[in-house]
Design a protein around this motif. Sequence first.
Motif, PDB file in Angstrom:
ATOM      1  N   TYR A 194       0.171   5.033   1.567  1.00  0.00           N
ATOM      2  CA  TYR A 194      -0.791   5.761   2.393  1.00  0.00           C
ATOM      3  C   TYR A 194      -0.294   7.182   2.650  1.00  0.00           C
ATOM      4  O   TYR A 194       0.908   7.440   2.705  1.00  0.00           O
ATOM      5  CB  TYR A 194      -1.088   5.032   3.705  1.00  0.00           C
ATOM      6  CG  TYR A 194       0.095   4.781   4.602  1.00  0.00           C
ATOM      7  CD1 TYR A 194       0.337   5.576   5.717  1.00  0.00           C
ATOM      8  CD2 TYR A 194       0.965   3.711   4.360  1.00  0.00           C
ATOM      9  CE1 TYR A 194       1.401   5.333   6.568  1.00  0.00           C
ATOM     10  CE2 TYR A 194       2.035   3.468   5.198  1.00  0.00           C
ATOM     11  CZ  TYR A 194       2.254   4.279   6.299  1.00  0.00           C
ATOM     12  OH  TYR A 194       3.323   4.039   7.125  1.00  0.00           O
ATOM     13  N   GLU A 195      -1.255   8.069   2.777  1.00  0.00           N
ATOM     14  CA  GLU A 195      -0.940   9.492   2.887  1.00  0.00           C
ATOM     15  C   GLU A 195      -1.756  10.113   4.013  1.00  0.00           C
ATOM     16  O   GLU A 195      -2.969   9.914   4.107  1.00  0.00           O
ATOM     17  CB  GLU A 195      -1.262  10.198   1.571  1.00  0.00           C
ATOM     18  CG  GLU A 195      -0.990  11.693   1.563  1.00  0.00           C
ATOM     19  CD  GLU A 195      -1.335  12.335   0.223  1.00  0.00           C
ATOM     20  OE1 GLU A 195      -1.274  13.581   0.141  1.00  0.00           O
ATOM     21  OE2 GLU A 195      -1.680  11.586  -0.726  1.00  0.00           O
ATOM     22  N   GLU A 230      -8.380   2.558  -4.301  1.00  0.00           N
ATOM     23  CA  GLU A 230      -8.086   3.768  -3.541  1.00  0.00           C
ATOM     24  C   GLU A 230      -9.216   4.042  -2.547  1.00  0.00           C
ATOM     25  O   GLU A 230     -10.397   3.946  -2.897  1.00  0.00           O
ATOM     26  CB  GLU A 230      -7.920   4.970  -4.480  1.00  0.00           C
ATOM     27  CG  GLU A 230      -6.745   4.843  -5.430  1.00  0.00           C
ATOM     28  CD  GLU A 230      -6.576   6.073  -6.313  1.00  0.00           C
ATOM     29  OE1 GLU A 230      -7.394   7.016  -6.183  1.00  0.00           O
ATOM     30  OE2 GLU A 230      -5.637   6.097  -7.124  1.00  0.00           O
ATOM     31  N   LYS A 261       3.487  11.076   2.101  1.00  0.00           N
ATOM     32  CA  LYS A 261       3.191   9.749   1.584  1.00  0.00           C
ATOM     33  C   LYS A 261       4.201   8.733   2.137  1.00  0.00           C
ATOM     34  O   LYS A 261       5.376   9.029   2.318  1.00  0.00           O
ATOM     35  CB  LYS A 261       3.241   9.733   0.059  1.00  0.00           C
ATOM     36  CG  LYS A 261       2.070  10.431  -0.604  1.00  0.00           C
ATOM     37  CD  LYS A 261       2.126  10.244  -2.115  1.00  0.00           C
ATOM     38  CE  LYS A 261       0.920  10.887  -2.791  1.00  0.00           C
ATOM     39  NZ  LYS A 261       0.937  10.681  -4.263  1.00  0.00           N
ATOM     40  N   LEU A 303      -7.061  10.135   5.900  1.00  0.00           N
ATOM     41  CA  LEU A 303      -6.088   9.129   5.488  1.00  0.00           C
ATOM     42  C   LEU A 303      -6.461   8.626   4.096  1.00  0.00           C
ATOM     43  O   LEU A 303      -7.624   8.280   3.843  1.00  0.00           O
ATOM     44  CB  LEU A 303      -6.096   7.962   6.474  1.00  0.00           C
ATOM     45  CG  LEU A 303      -5.283   6.717   6.091  1.00  0.00           C
ATOM     46  CD1 LEU A 303      -3.784   7.027   6.085  1.00  0.00           C
ATOM     47  CD2 LEU A 303      -5.594   5.575   7.042  1.00  0.00           C
ATOM     48  N   LYS A 304      -5.482   8.578   3.207  1.00  0.00           N
ATOM     49  CA  LYS A 304      -5.699   8.024   1.876  1.00  0.00           C
ATOM     50  C   LYS A 304      -4.845   6.768   1.729  1.00  0.00           C
ATOM     51  O   LYS A 304      -3.652   6.779   2.026  1.00  0.00           O
ATOM     52  CB  LYS A 304      -5.332   9.044   0.796  1.00  0.00           C
ATOM     53  CG  LYS A 304      -6.243  10.272   0.788  1.00  0.00           C
ATOM     54  CD  LYS A 304      -5.836  11.261  -0.301  1.00  0.00           C
ATOM     55  CE  LYS A 304      -6.742  12.494  -0.276  1.00  0.00           C
ATOM     56  NZ  LYS A 304      -6.342  13.489  -1.313  1.00  0.00           N
ATOM     57  N   ILE A 305      -5.455   5.683   1.270  1.00  0.00           N
ATOM     58  CA  ILE A 305      -4.755   4.414   1.087  1.00  0.00           C
ATOM     59  C   ILE A 305      -4.940   3.950  -0.356  1.00  0.00           C
ATOM     60  O   ILE A 305      -6.067   3.883  -0.852  1.00  0.00           O
ATOM     61  CB  ILE A 305      -5.283   3.317   2.031  1.00  0.00           C
ATOM     62  CG1 ILE A 305      -5.138   3.746   3.493  1.00  0.00           C
ATOM     63  CG2 ILE A 305      -4.547   2.006   1.793  1.00  0.00           C
ATOM     64  CD1 ILE A 305      -5.691   2.733   4.476  1.00  0.00           C
ATOM     65  N   THR A 306      -3.832   3.633  -1.023  1.00  0.00           N
ATOM     66  CA  THR A 306      -3.874   3.092  -2.381  1.00  0.00           C
ATOM     67  C   THR A 306      -3.250   1.700  -2.364  1.00  0.00           C
ATOM     68  O   THR A 306      -2.115   1.532  -1.895  1.00  0.00           O
ATOM     69  CB  THR A 306      -3.103   3.984  -3.360  1.00  0.00           C
ATOM     70  OG1 THR A 306      -3.662   5.306  -3.354  1.00  0.00           O
ATOM     71  CG2 THR A 306      -3.183   3.423  -4.770  1.00  0.00           C
ATOM     72  N   ILE A 326       0.827  -1.202   0.000  1.00  0.00           N
ATOM     73  CA  ILE A 326       0.000   0.000   0.000  1.00  0.00           C
ATOM     74  C   ILE A 326       0.864   1.255   0.000  1.00  0.00           C
ATOM     75  O   ILE A 326       2.020   1.246   0.432  1.00  0.00           O
ATOM     76  CB  ILE A 326      -0.949   0.056   1.221  1.00  0.00           C
ATOM     77  CG1 ILE A 326      -0.150   0.162   2.535  1.00  0.00           C
ATOM     78  CG2 ILE A 326      -1.889  -1.142   1.245  1.00  0.00           C
ATOM     79  CD1 ILE A 326      -1.016   0.446   3.764  1.00  0.00           C
ATOM     80  N   GLU A 369     -10.370   6.758   0.784  1.00  0.00           N
ATOM     81  CA  GLU A 369     -10.138   7.924   1.626  1.00  0.00           C
ATOM     82  C   GLU A 369     -10.998   7.794   2.869  1.00  0.00           C
ATOM     83  O   GLU A 369     -12.216   7.638   2.779  1.00  0.00           O
ATOM     84  CB  GLU A 369     -10.472   9.229   0.900  1.00  0.00           C
ATOM     85  CG  GLU A 369     -10.167  10.465   1.747  1.00  0.00           C
ATOM     86  CD  GLU A 369     -10.393  11.773   1.012  1.00  0.00           C
ATOM     87  OE1 GLU A 369      -9.985  12.825   1.534  1.00  0.00           O
ATOM     88  OE2 GLU A 369     -10.984  11.736  -0.088  1.00  0.00           O
TER      89      GLU A 369
END
Length: 256
Positions: free
Chosen positions: A127-128, A230, A133, A205-208, A125, A232
């Motif tokens: 994550y931001e 993705e 990031k 939190l953003k997770i890709t 992953i 959020e």
Amino acid sequence: MEDSCLVITIGGDGTFNEAVAGNLKREKPLVLSHIPQGTTNDLGAIFCLGKNMPQNLELILQGEVRDIDICDINGEPFVYVAGFGKFMNIPYETTRDVKKRWGYIAYVTNGIKDFFTGKTHLYEIVYEFEGKKYQSNCSFALISNANRIAGIKNIYDDVKINDRKFEVLLCRLRKKSEIVKALFAMASSNIRNADGFEFFRTDNLKITFRSYLRKPWCIDGEQYTNQELEYEIKIDRSLKMLLPQKALKEGGAIVN
């Protein structure tokens, strides 16, 4: 119903999640409260309620209205926890009949079975949060707004459900022996300090993911069916709840 009405739900954590989701679609959301009658009843414990329904109702009606934070994942609200990876499928894959018959033991039994028979997959992953990031390989993650998860009390310290923050725990462990040690750490309330974990608090939190999850997310004990790469997770709204005085004065989960 008038917008000043109180709606009290009776059921498990997933039942309250459904009530919250529906309530937030209203132009003027109603005041909610909740009487626990499910399997794990994490929310009931957070709100300092027990198993006696008449007593719970009395405690609620003598309480006060407070705003609590509502998290959401890609627009879908959740009240206290969302997670992906190892063990996260246990709550929604345990059938209602088994839960009704065996209660919390049903979760434990299925969790042990999954531990010894299922493989632990690491998800790559990005994550931001807070404008930065990071990359990681995670076997599971918990995004929560609670001091009790899966029946484990005080999993973190100093958790407030109305501080406009949620807690994030990322696990990088894959070996079964390491996971066992982590579970003992979780039970002894020091999981955030255990090796192989990262813990932080944020409001966004953003997770890709590099690949799709093998099992869907679990939110408030129920399956989250939207499969994306993705996600959020954020807090941008709150909800009024009628909470017992004990939750406000002794529970420690509310910022007064």
